[in-house]
Structure formats: C-alpha cells, structure tokens
Design an enzyme around this catalytic site. Sequence first.
Site, PDB file in Angstrom:
ATOM      1  N   SER A 146       0.876  -1.101   0.106  1.00  7.83           N
ATOM      2  CA  SER A 146       0.144   0.032   0.167  1.00  7.83           C
ATOM      3  C   SER A 146       0.873   1.275   0.129  1.00  7.83           C
ATOM      4  O   SER A 146       0.411   2.285  -0.588  1.00  7.83           O
ATOM      5  CB  SER A 146      -0.811   0.088   1.188  1.00  7.83           C
ATOM      6  OG  SER A 146      -1.962  -1.007   1.221  1.00  7.83           O
ATOM      7  N   ILE A 171       2.437 -10.611  -7.884  1.00 12.38           N
ATOM      8  CA  ILE A 171       2.047 -10.044  -9.286  1.00 12.38           C
ATOM      9  C   ILE A 171       0.999 -10.772 -10.011  1.00 12.38           C
ATOM     10  O   ILE A 171       1.282 -11.986 -10.578  1.00 12.38           O
ATOM     11  CB  ILE A 171       2.940  -9.471 -10.292  1.00 12.38           C
ATOM     12  CG1 ILE A 171       4.224  -8.488  -9.520  1.00 12.38           C
ATOM     13  CG2 ILE A 171       2.635  -8.887 -11.417  1.00 12.38           C
ATOM     14  CD1 ILE A 171       3.706  -7.268  -8.854  1.00 12.38           C
ATOM     15  N   GLU A 257      -9.610   0.448  -9.210  1.00 14.30           N
ATOM     16  CA  GLU A 257      -9.203  -0.960  -8.557  1.00 14.30           C
ATOM     17  C   GLU A 257      -9.947  -1.099  -7.344  1.00 14.30           C
ATOM     18  O   GLU A 257     -10.599  -2.218  -7.352  1.00 14.30           O
ATOM     19  CB  GLU A 257      -7.931  -0.825  -8.219  1.00 14.30           C
ATOM     20  CG  GLU A 257      -7.077  -2.323  -7.725  1.00 14.30           C
ATOM     21  CD  GLU A 257      -5.749  -2.158  -7.653  1.00 14.30           C
ATOM     22  OE1 GLU A 257      -5.291  -3.427  -6.631  1.00 14.30           O
ATOM     23  OE2 GLU A 257      -4.973  -1.561  -8.003  1.00 14.30           O
ATOM     24  N   ARG A 283     -31.179 -29.021   3.794  1.00 16.71           N
ATOM     25  CA  ARG A 283     -30.414 -29.741   4.989  1.00 16.71           C
ATOM     26  C   ARG A 283     -31.179 -29.915   6.290  1.00 16.71           C
ATOM     27  O   ARG A 283     -31.572 -28.744   6.803  1.00 16.71           O
ATOM     28  CB  ARG A 283     -29.050 -29.143   5.134  1.00 16.71           C
ATOM     29  CG  ARG A 283     -28.087 -29.732   6.278  1.00 16.71           C
ATOM     30  CD  ARG A 283     -27.655 -30.978   6.146  1.00 16.71           C
ATOM     31  NE  ARG A 283     -26.628 -31.595   6.902  1.00 16.71           N
ATOM     32  CZ  ARG A 283     -26.932 -32.200   8.057  1.00 16.71           C
ATOM     33  NH1 ARG A 283     -28.032 -32.644   7.992  1.00 16.71           N
ATOM     34  NH2 ARG A 283     -25.941 -32.560   8.891  1.00 16.71           N
ATOM     35  N   GLY A 355     -20.269 -29.285   8.873  1.00 19.91           N
ATOM     36  CA  GLY A 355     -19.075 -30.048   8.479  1.00 19.91           C
ATOM     37  C   GLY A 355     -18.800 -29.859   6.864  1.00 19.91           C
ATOM     38  O   GLY A 355     -17.485 -30.076   6.331  1.00 19.91           O
ATOM     39  N   GLY A 379      -5.205  -2.162  -1.390  1.00 25.88           N
ATOM     40  CA  GLY A 379      -5.412  -1.248  -0.313  1.00 25.88           C
ATOM     41  C   GLY A 379      -5.895  -1.847   1.066  1.00 25.88           C
ATOM     42  O   GLY A 379      -7.200  -2.361   0.942  1.00 25.88           O
TER      43      GLY A 379
END
Length: 392
Positions: A146, A171, A257, A283, A355, A379
């Site tokens: 940063s 990179i 970005e 479930r 699990g 950042g």
Amino acid sequence: MSAVEKLAGEGARRSPYFTEEHEALRDQVRRFVEAEIKPHALKWEEDGFVPREVLRKMGALGFFGIRYPAEYGGSEMDTLATVVLAEELGRSTFSGVAITALVHTDMASVHIANAGSKAQRDKYLPAIIAGEKIVAVAVTEPDAGSDVKGIRTTARREGDQYILNGAKMFITNGVHADLYCVAAKTDPAAKPSQSVSIFLVEKGTPGFTVSRALDKHGWRSSDTAELSFVDCRVPAENLLGQEGRGFYAIMSNFQNERTVIGAMAIGESQAAIDLTLDYVKTRKAFGAPLWEKQAIRQRLAELAGKVEAGRQLVYHAAWLDAQGFDATREVSMVKAYCGELVNEVMYDCLQFHGGMGYMRESAIERMTRDARVQSIGGGATEVMLEEVAKRL
C-alpha cells in the site's frame, strides 16, 4: 436460478443507476459465466491459471474493452459498466477467474489507455481488448505494498534506454502475461511522490524474468508471480506518460481498482448467500430443515441487508465517478466495507454449511479462502479507513 438470484437480478434492474445497455451487459456476462466459467473452472483451480482461449473469448465478447475507445475495439461505456462486469464475475464463485480478467481490464491495461502515447495505444490496445495480449501491473514489492512511495526498483536513463533493476512481488497475471506495467524510481533523490515512473516491459525482454510462481491460500486459478529485473534494458519510448508522474497515475487508478474489488466482493457475497439459502432449506437437523431455525434465518437476513447496503454503496461510488466527481472518500469506504463484509459473509455461510462447508469439494470452502485477500489487496482495510478519516 434460485428465487434469491431472481430477486437479486430484479433488484439490479430496478436500480436507477443502470441503463438498458448496462443490463444487456449484465445478462451477457451472466450467460458467459454459466456457460464458459462454472463448468470448467475447477480444472483451472488445479492448473493455477485461466486458459488463454477463455480470455480470448472474453475479449471477443467485448468484456476487455468496456471503457476503451471504439477506434481500438472498445465500447466506451462508464464506471458503472465496469461494476456490472466485476459483480457478475464475482457471482461466478470462482474469484481467481474474476481477478485474472479484472486485473487485465481495470488495474493494468488502464495505465496504457490513460497515459500511453498514441503510438503505444495503437500498438497495444487492439490486442489487449481482443484478449490476445494479457497485461499485468507490477507495483508491489516485498517491502512496498500500500506504501507505493516505498518501492525500491530503479530505472536509470542511459542514452535511448532505461535500465531497470529490482524485484516485484504478488503480481497477478505475473506468470502468463505478455506485457507488464512496471513502476520504478527514476530519480531516487526527488520527493517520493515525484520519483516514480511506469514502464512497459514485454515478456522475453533480456534481464526480466519470472522468478517463481507463488502458491496462494486462495484465488488458485489466478497466476501470481515474483518478478526480477537485472539490468533490464527497455527503450526510452516504453516510458508511460511523463517521467516522475508514475506515483500519481498509480494513486489515481487505485480508485478504479478499489471500486472493482468492492463490486467483485458484493457479487461473491450474494453468491454465498444464495448457496447457503439453498443448502439450509434442504439440509435437515433435529427433524426439520435448518431454515426453520430462527437464529440461522435471521442471521442470513441480516447478512442480506449488509450486502444490499454494500451494493448500493458500490453503485453510488461508481455513479459519482462516472459523473466526474471526486469519489475518493466513497471509494475508500467501498474498499474497506466490502473487503471486510465478504469475509464476514463467508465465515457465517461456511458455518451454516456445517462439516460440509469445511470440505474442499464445497464451493463455500473455496469462496471463503478466496475472500480473505480482499481486505488486503488493493489497499488494506486499515489504510482505507485512514483515507476515509482524512476526509471526514
């Protein structure tokens, strides 16, 4: 498509931020994700990179030229279009694929589009937009992330060449890229903010090597590398923009970005909630679906609210940028909030899978690993909060 996915799609379409053109792009990216990414991306996770033919398909569909000039094959859209692309790629559940594409489009090649000479743009942008040449941006170093001012890689002018020496770390696209935007100090004696320049370095340039591919916790289908420059000579014409202005170019593009990473995080968070809702409704535990447990459904409702808040923050920051406003404060909020939120969402969604959520065969396990870096890369949260604090 689950009911939640339908509602999410309808919610996006009701958003006042987006036009029909934005929504057509959303539909196109979503179809590509379903047909070309989800069926194959587990193999890419094992291989450690996204195949070049897939990136060429993305280029052919226009995903790599969303905000670039039509003369090079781009579609000249706005920041909101970038957000659409990032959010939908994030929803794929394969963030390594998403970041491979988004670094190319919005973190690396953007330096050429913004600061490149006409000759540089003419030479590189058509192939970049088509997905024929993939780009990486090499700023981060072992001791400078940063803190861009702290980079140590140097570029010394000698006649009609610059000689680069140094190393870069973490990179993205670093192993398989064709072209690298490399930050280096051209005047170590100058103020840190005026000492950095950016250079175009092509793969195969003598003195430039990929030192090693890095083995990561997540983003397994994204290739990441350490780079080395030892007396690497590049033509002076490979300087991007003006000498000594690289720091400002890097800091300026950080806004783009960070918006992209925030949008990707929202897509990932929504996908995690969708998966978890489907799971807890089928479930059974203690004789009933997990959805019948008040604590679980209320926590998922709370997470859904936080994701919607983050989504609207991302959209608003992108809209501000598209309108030409300074959105540094809002974008810093986006990066801090969404980078932390995606980890919060993944933690609880894995918990509700029990699990099974801890098993490598589970999508939520992979997504949880992928999310961890999003409070670091682009950042760190702590740095972003300082950026916000300065503007309060």
